[in-house]
Structures are given as structure tokens and as C-alpha cells.
Design a protein around this motif. Structure first.
Motif, PDB file in Angstrom:
ATOM      1  N   VAL A 228      10.665   8.588  -0.878  1.00 47.47           N
ATOM      2  CA  VAL A 228       9.854   7.958  -1.924  1.00 47.47           C
ATOM      3  C   VAL A 228       9.276   8.948  -2.917  1.00 47.47           C
ATOM      4  N   SER A 229       9.456  10.234  -2.672  1.00 49.85           N
ATOM      5  CA  SER A 229       8.832  11.238  -3.545  1.00 49.85           C
ATOM      6  C   SER A 229       9.128  11.043  -5.037  1.00 49.85           C
ATOM      7  N   PRO A 230      10.340  10.601  -5.446  1.00 51.63           N
ATOM      8  CA  PRO A 230      10.548  10.400  -6.882  1.00 51.63           C
ATOM      9  C   PRO A 230       9.748   9.229  -7.460  1.00 51.63           C
ATOM     10  N   TYR A 231       9.236   8.373  -6.581  1.00 54.40           N
ATOM     11  CA  TYR A 231       8.544   7.156  -7.039  1.00 54.40           C
ATOM     12  C   TYR A 231       7.042   7.180  -6.778  1.00 54.40           C
ATOM     13  N   GLU A 232       6.556   8.228  -6.139  1.00 56.82           N
ATOM     14  CA  GLU A 232       5.143   8.239  -5.763  1.00 56.82           C
ATOM     15  C   GLU A 232       4.223   8.336  -6.962  1.00 56.82           C
ATOM     16  N   GLY A 233       3.244   7.453  -6.942  1.00 52.55           N
ATOM     17  CA  GLY A 233       2.212   7.455  -7.966  1.00 52.55           C
ATOM     18  C   GLY A 233       0.914   7.926  -7.345  1.00 52.55           C
ATOM     19  N   PRO A 234      -0.183   7.697  -8.045  1.00 54.35           N
ATOM     20  CA  PRO A 234      -1.482   8.076  -7.502  1.00 54.35           C
ATOM     21  C   PRO A 234      -1.720   7.403  -6.150  1.00 54.35           C
ATOM     22  N   LYS A 235      -2.316   8.129  -5.253  1.00 52.56           N
ATOM     23  CA  LYS A 235      -2.697   7.614  -3.932  1.00 52.56           C
ATOM     24  C   LYS A 235      -1.505   7.200  -3.072  1.00 52.56           C
ATOM     25  N   GLY A 236      -0.299   7.623  -3.431  1.00 47.73           N
ATOM     26  CA  GLY A 236       0.864   7.316  -2.611  1.00 47.73           C
ATOM     27  C   GLY A 236       1.514   5.970  -2.854  1.00 47.73           C
ATOM     28  N   ASN A 237       0.942   5.175  -3.774  1.00 49.45           N
ATOM     29  CA  ASN A 237       1.591   3.914  -4.120  1.00 49.45           C
ATOM     30  C   ASN A 237       2.883   4.226  -4.855  1.00 49.45           C
ATOM     31  N   LEU A 238       3.826   3.287  -4.796  1.00 43.51           N
ATOM     32  CA  LEU A 238       5.123   3.540  -5.417  1.00 43.51           C
ATOM     33  C   LEU A 238       5.218   2.923  -6.806  1.00 43.51           C
ATOM     34  N   LYS A 239       5.859   3.669  -7.705  1.00 42.14           N
ATOM     35  CA  LYS A 239       6.061   3.227  -9.083  1.00 42.14           C
ATOM     36  C   LYS A 239       7.550   3.323  -9.388  1.00 42.14           C
TER      37      LYS A 239
ATOM     38  N   PRO B 162       0.840  -1.199   0.000  1.00 47.03           N
ATOM     39  CA  PRO B 162       0.000   0.000   0.000  1.00 47.03           C
ATOM     40  C   PRO B 162       0.875   1.249   0.000  1.00 47.03           C
ATOM     41  N   PRO B 163       0.252   2.431   0.088  1.00 47.79           N
ATOM     42  CA  PRO B 163       1.051   3.658   0.106  1.00 47.79           C
ATOM     43  C   PRO B 163       2.134   3.571   1.174  1.00 47.79           C
ATOM     44  N   SER B 164       3.284   4.135   0.867  1.00 46.92           N
ATOM     45  CA  SER B 164       4.407   4.045   1.804  1.00 46.92           C
ATOM     46  C   SER B 164       4.121   4.863   3.060  1.00 46.92           C
ATOM     47  N   PRO B 165       4.682   4.419   4.182  1.00 46.01           N
ATOM     48  CA  PRO B 165       4.493   5.152   5.440  1.00 46.01           C
ATOM     49  C   PRO B 165       5.024   6.583   5.347  1.00 46.01           C
ATOM     50  N   LYS B 166       4.414   7.469   6.111  1.00 49.28           N
ATOM     51  CA  LYS B 166       4.805   8.892   6.104  1.00 49.28           C
ATOM     52  C   LYS B 166       6.278   9.087   6.449  1.00 49.28           C
ATOM     53  N   ALA B 167       6.843   8.174   7.222  1.00 49.23           N
ATOM     54  CA  ALA B 167       8.246   8.282   7.618  1.00 49.23           C
ATOM     55  C   ALA B 167       9.194   8.265   6.415  1.00 49.23           C
TER      56      ALA B 167
ATOM     57  N   VAL C 286       9.319  -2.391   4.051  1.00 49.07           N
ATOM     58  CA  VAL C 286       8.709  -3.649   4.499  1.00 49.07           C
ATOM     59  C   VAL C 286       8.958  -3.849   5.996  1.00 49.07           C
ATOM     60  N   LYS C 287      10.174  -3.607   6.444  1.00 53.08           N
ATOM     61  CA  LYS C 287      10.479  -3.757   7.876  1.00 53.08           C
ATOM     62  C   LYS C 287       9.626  -2.803   8.715  1.00 53.08           C
ATOM     63  N   TYR C 288       9.424  -1.607   8.223  1.00 53.94           N
ATOM     64  CA  TYR C 288       8.587  -0.631   8.912  1.00 53.94           C
ATOM     65  C   TYR C 288       7.148  -1.139   9.003  1.00 53.94           C
ATOM     66  N   ARG C 289       6.648  -1.679   7.896  1.00 59.70           N
ATOM     67  CA  ARG C 289       5.283  -2.225   7.864  1.00 59.70           C
ATOM     68  C   ARG C 289       5.155  -3.423   8.816  1.00 59.70           C
ATOM     69  N   VAL C 290       6.170  -4.265   8.892  1.00 56.16           N
ATOM     70  CA  VAL C 290       6.163  -5.397   9.834  1.00 56.16           C
ATOM     71  C   VAL C 290       5.994  -4.861  11.245  1.00 56.16           C
ATOM     72  N   LYS C 291       6.796  -3.852  11.587  1.00 57.37           N
ATOM     73  CA  LYS C 291       6.744  -3.254  12.915  1.00 57.37           C
ATOM     74  C   LYS C 291       5.342  -2.693  13.197  1.00 57.37           C
ATOM     75  N   GLU C 292       4.755  -2.003  12.210  1.00 60.20           N
ATOM     76  CA  GLU C 292       3.401  -1.449  12.375  1.00 60.20           C
ATOM     77  C   GLU C 292       2.391  -2.547  12.671  1.00 60.20           C
ATOM     78  N   ILE C 293       2.438  -3.617  11.902  1.00 62.73           N
ATOM     79  CA  ILE C 293       1.473  -4.710  12.073  1.00 62.73           C
ATOM     80  C   ILE C 293       1.653  -5.383  13.435  1.00 62.73           C
ATOM     81  N   LEU C 294       2.899  -5.632  13.827  1.00 66.14           N
ATOM     82  CA  LEU C 294       3.144  -6.281  15.111  1.00 66.14           C
ATOM     83  C   LEU C 294       2.738  -5.396  16.270  1.00 66.14           C
TER      84      LEU C 294
END
Length: 122
Positions: free
Chosen positions: A80-91, A70-75, A107-115
Motif C-alpha cells: 500500500v505504500s504507493p497509496y498511503e495518505g496521512p495517518k495511513g489511510n489509502l488514497k 481505516p488505515p490498512s493493516p501492517k501486513a 477487506v478480507k483481512y479486516r473481516v478476519k480481525e473483527i471475527l
């Protein structure tokens, strides 16, 4: 013409030319290294990784880019700004090296969020 229904990430990757397969395999391996406990799946007919029943990350190949959801975390907003696509997804453009280190950190950040969310519910 009916769209192919994928059951595995391998089936998905095999449908692309060799150069794109190589990129997709690199992204997949990076995600596996960053989240070894995550489970592989297919969701919305694209490769997906799930952790503790929650969707961790999706990736997919397109004509000119590899998408990461999903869209990358705000952190990571500035990185990620050079890769941001619509809705914050990365391209990630397929004609440039994929920033696998950035993918791994997201991915590691997302793991931490989920846990952490899982701990708060207990």
C-alpha cells in the motif's frame, strides 16, 4: 449552503459524475464480495460497511482520489505504500485503475480481525 445528508450508499454515489460513480460502484462491489455478511451504512456522511456492529471499512470520493479507511493493516504495508495518505489511510488516484484485488484482500483481512476479536471476547 447545507451539506446533503445521505441515508444510503446509493444516494452518496449518485451525487458524483458518471465516471466517478463507476469507480465507486466497483469499490462497493469489491467490498461486498469480500465481506458478503457486512452491512452497508453511512457514517460521517460517507459509505461504510459494518460487521458484527464494528466498522469494517469506509470509502469516499474526493477531487483527485478515492479514499479507503481505516488505515490498512501492517501486513499490507509494502503493497500500500504507493497509496498511503496521512495517518495511513489509502488514497487511490482516480486517473489510474483502482487496485480492486488489493482492496478485496484488505477487506478480507479486516473481516478476519473483527471475527477473531469477537471470538476472544467470548
Amino acid at each position: 449552503m447545507s451539506k446533503k445528508q445521505f441515508k444510503t450508499i446509493d444516494e452518496y454515489i449518485e451525487t458524483f459524475p458518471k465516471d466517478i460513480q463507476s469507480i465507486l460502484k466497483g469499490v462497493r462491489q469489491t467490498i461486498k464480495e469480500a465481506a458478503p455478511e457486512a452491512e452497508e451504512a453511512i457514517s460521517y456522511q460517507i459509505p461504510t460497511f459494518k460487521l458484527k456492529g464494528k466498522y469494517l471499512v469506509y470509502f469516499a470520493a474526493f477531487k483527485k482520489h478515492i479514499g479507503l479507511y481505516p488505515p490498512s493493516p501492517k501486513a499490507f504495508r509494502k503493497e500500500v505504500s504507493p497509496y498511503e495518505g496521512p495517518k495511513g489511510n489509502l488514497k487511490f488516484p482516480i486517473d489510474k485503475p483502482i487496485p480492486l484485488d488489493l482492496v478485496k484482500r484488505i477487506v478480507k483481512y479486516r473481516v478476519k480481525e473483527i471475527l477473531e476479536k469477537g471470538r476472544k471476547k467470548k
